[in-house]
Motif scaffolding. Structure first.
Motif, mmCIF file in Angstrom:
data_model
loop_
_atom_site.group_PDB
_atom_site.id
_atom_site.type_symbol
_atom_site.label_atom_id
_atom_site.label_comp_id
_atom_site.label_asym_id
_atom_site.label_seq_id
_atom_site.Cartn_x
_atom_site.Cartn_y
_atom_site.Cartn_z
ATOM 1 N N GLY A 1 0.640 -1.092 -0.071
ATOM 2 C CA GLY A 1 -0.063 0.118 0.051
ATOM 3 C C GLY A 1 0.847 1.298 -0.093
ATOM 4 N N GLY A 2 1.871 1.231 0.551
ATOM 5 C CA GLY A 2 2.882 2.409 0.528
ATOM 6 C C GLY A 2 3.333 2.698 -0.647
ATOM 7 N N GLU A 3 3.494 1.865 -1.609
ATOM 8 C CA GLU A 3 3.962 2.111 -2.975
ATOM 9 C C GLU A 3 2.985 2.906 -3.996
ATOM 10 O OE1 GLU A 3 7.043 -0.127 -5.103
ATOM 11 O OE2 GLU A 3 6.612 -1.767 -3.738
ATOM 12 N N TYR A 4 1.507 2.145 -3.449
ATOM 13 C CA TYR A 4 0.168 2.833 -4.175
ATOM 14 C C TYR A 4 0.147 4.072 -3.821
ATOM 15 C CZ TYR A 4 -0.944 -1.477 -6.733
ATOM 16 O OH TYR A 4 -0.876 -2.722 -7.539
ATOM 17 N N GLY A 5 0.255 4.442 -2.458
ATOM 18 C CA GLY A 5 0.215 5.788 -2.126
ATOM 19 C C GLY A 5 1.002 6.786 -2.373
ATOM 20 N N THR A 6 2.399 6.615 -2.568
ATOM 21 C CA THR A 6 3.305 7.432 -3.268
ATOM 22 C C THR A 6 3.395 7.212 -4.830
ATOM 23 O OG1 THR A 6 5.246 5.890 -3.226
ATOM 24 C CG2 THR A 6 4.856 7.152 -1.016
ATOM 25 N N GLY A 7 2.806 6.442 -5.454
ATOM 26 C CA GLY A 7 2.798 6.385 -7.045
ATOM 27 C C GLY A 7 4.123 5.690 -7.280
ATOM 28 N N MET A 8 5.065 4.996 -6.352
ATOM 29 C CA MET A 8 6.066 4.388 -6.746
ATOM 30 C C MET A 8 5.862 3.077 -7.302
ATOM 31 S SD MET A 8 9.266 3.450 -4.019
ATOM 32 C CE MET A 8 10.806 2.363 -4.670
ATOM 33 N N ILE A 9 4.609 2.496 -7.432
ATOM 34 C CA ILE A 9 4.294 1.259 -7.827
ATOM 35 C C ILE A 9 4.418 1.252 -9.414
ATOM 36 C CG2 ILE A 9 1.944 1.888 -8.056
ATOM 37 C CD1 ILE A 9 3.286 -1.597 -7.170
ATOM 38 N N HIS A 10 4.413 2.299 -10.035
ATOM 39 C CA HIS A 10 4.642 2.558 -11.521
ATOM 40 C C HIS A 10 5.912 2.225 -12.004
ATOM 41 C CE1 HIS A 10 0.543 4.204 -12.211
ATOM 42 N NE2 HIS A 10 0.721 5.132 -10.986
ATOM 43 N N ALA A 11 6.885 2.826 -11.032
ATOM 44 C CA ALA A 11 8.449 2.581 -11.115
ATOM 45 C C ALA A 11 8.780 1.166 -11.113
ATOM 46 C CB ALA A 11 9.264 3.441 -10.535
ATOM 47 N N THR A 12 8.129 0.554 -9.992
ATOM 48 C CA THR A 12 8.258 -0.982 -9.521
ATOM 49 C C THR A 12 8.011 -1.879 -10.600
ATOM 50 O OG1 THR A 12 8.125 -0.429 -7.269
ATOM 51 C CG2 THR A 12 7.688 -2.542 -8.153
ATOM 52 N N LEU A 13 6.915 -1.929 -11.259
ATOM 53 C CA LEU A 13 6.478 -2.389 -12.487
ATOM 54 C C LEU A 13 7.074 -2.273 -13.595
ATOM 55 C CD1 LEU A 13 2.618 -2.637 -11.512
ATOM 56 C CD2 LEU A 13 4.374 -4.133 -10.697
ATOM 57 N N ALA A 14 7.656 -0.892 -13.791
ATOM 58 C CA ALA A 14 8.334 -0.835 -14.919
ATOM 59 C C ALA A 14 9.650 -1.408 -15.064
ATOM 60 C CB ALA A 14 8.471 0.865 -15.152
ATOM 61 N N ALA A 15 10.207 -1.415 -13.947
ATOM 62 C CA ALA A 15 11.463 -2.146 -13.620
ATOM 63 C C ALA A 15 11.480 -3.586 -13.715
ATOM 64 C CB ALA A 15 12.507 -1.575 -12.531
ATOM 65 N N MET A 16 10.374 -4.013 -13.095
ATOM 66 C CA MET A 16 10.040 -5.603 -12.925
ATOM 67 C C MET A 16 8.935 -5.826 -13.517
ATOM 68 S SD MET A 16 11.638 -5.937 -8.826
ATOM 69 C CE MET A 16 10.670 -4.750 -8.144
ATOM 70 N N PRO A 17 8.546 -6.174 -14.573
ATOM 71 C CA PRO A 17 7.389 -6.474 -15.127
ATOM 72 C C PRO A 17 6.560 -7.524 -14.647
ATOM 73 C CG PRO A 17 9.129 -6.900 -16.864
ATOM 74 C CD PRO A 17 9.739 -6.158 -15.669
ATOM 75 N N ARG A 18 7.240 -8.659 -14.286
ATOM 76 C CA ARG A 18 6.519 -9.931 -13.758
ATOM 77 C C ARG A 18 5.956 -9.687 -12.534
ATOM 78 N NH1 ARG A 18 10.686 -13.436 -12.309
ATOM 79 N NH2 ARG A 18 9.194 -15.008 -11.694
ATOM 80 N N ARG A 19 4.730 -9.340 -12.589
ATOM 81 C CA ARG A 19 3.890 -8.727 -11.275
ATOM 82 C C ARG A 19 3.886 -9.816 -10.241
ATOM 83 N NH1 ARG A 19 -0.453 -4.277 -13.430
ATOM 84 N NH2 ARG A 19 0.860 -3.159 -14.936
#
Length: 262
Positions: A91-109
């Motif tokens: 949830g912390g990543e969704y709150g900050t928007g960092m989830i976009h960078a995470t999934l861009a760098a690591m596409p295997r969700r």
């Protein structure tokens, strides 16, 4: 040629798995709230357990109720801190928007969620072991000896597994809900709704069934050392019910993470 491609694919998969773990471990390790929450797991669990142990009515050799379960009461508060720690891993990543960078760098969700589950486990288990061990040792020094060593080990080891499964349940819910505050609310509702409904049930059979399927009421049966024949569900069967909840939440969260836009 095809053999070479297969070997390369396997090598990439192994390499990406290690990369995912390193990335998730770095994020969790460097988050300022992580270590405060780890400390909170230990302090909350031990503090409540000590208070209950000190105030438990006992004579020199006999305690009323179940002394081992009583000194592990703090697990019921520690689980809330475990849930918060696990929820913030997603949830912390969704709150900050960092989830976009995470999934861009690591596409295997699904790999991302699996890596988060591993690092949450790596942080939760040592904290749970410390909290439960200290609670049990303090309790045994305050209360007279009761259950056998094997039964106490089952109760304490099961409590560690209980806290771990609560963390995995919260992680799956967070991946499904994607909002930290909402996920914490859902997890706490799942934990406390069933005992409330059971207490309000007019039929004893319904009360028993609700206690058998609730993740908290079923899972905490592993702490019992006396009156096992009167429990709504057996100790290990109860922990199995919690495991079904936890892995069901992870599967649902993984599926949602895989198909939904970040």
């Amino acid at each position: 040629m095809s053999t070479t491609l297969v070997l390369q694919d396997r090598t990439c998969t192994r390499g990406s798995g290690a990369r995912y773990l390193r990335a998730e471990w770095t994020k969790l390790r460097t988050a300022p709230e992580t270590w405060w929450l780890v400390l909170g797991i230990v302090v909350a669990t031990v503090a409540v357990s000590v208070i209950v142990a000190v105030n438990m009515p006992c004579t020199t050799a006999v305690c009323g109720g179940d002394p081992t379960k009583a000194v592990l009461t703090g697990v019921q508060l520690g689980q809330a801190v475990v849930a918060i720690l696990a929820v913030l891993a997603v949830g912390g990543e969704y709150g900050t928007g960092m989830i976009h960078a995470t999934l861009a760098a690591m596409p295997r969700r699904t790999g991302v969620l699996a890596a988060k589950a591993v690092v949450v486990t790596a942080v939760t288990v040592p904290a749970a072991v410390t909290a439960v061990a200290v609670s049990a040792l303090v309790g045994r020094s305050v209360l007279p000896a009761g259950a056998s060593t094997a039964t106490v080990l089952r109760a304490t080891g099961g409590s560690v597994l209980y806290l771990l499964l609560i963390g995995l349940l919260a992680l799956g819910v967070a991946a499904l809900v994607r909002n930290a505050a909402a996920a914490i609310g859902v997890v706490l509702a799942l934990l406390f709704l069933f005992p409330i409904l059971a207490a309000a049930a007019p039929d004893p059979d319904w009360e028993r069934h609700l206690l058998q399927i609730g993740p908290m009421t079923a899972g905490l049966a592993v702490q019992a050392t006396t009156g096992l024949d009167k429990l709504p569900i057996g100790p290990w069967h109860g922990l199995g019910v919690l495991a079904v909840w936890a892995f069901g939440a992870l599967l649902a969260g993984g599926a949602a993470l895989a198909v939904r836009d970040a």
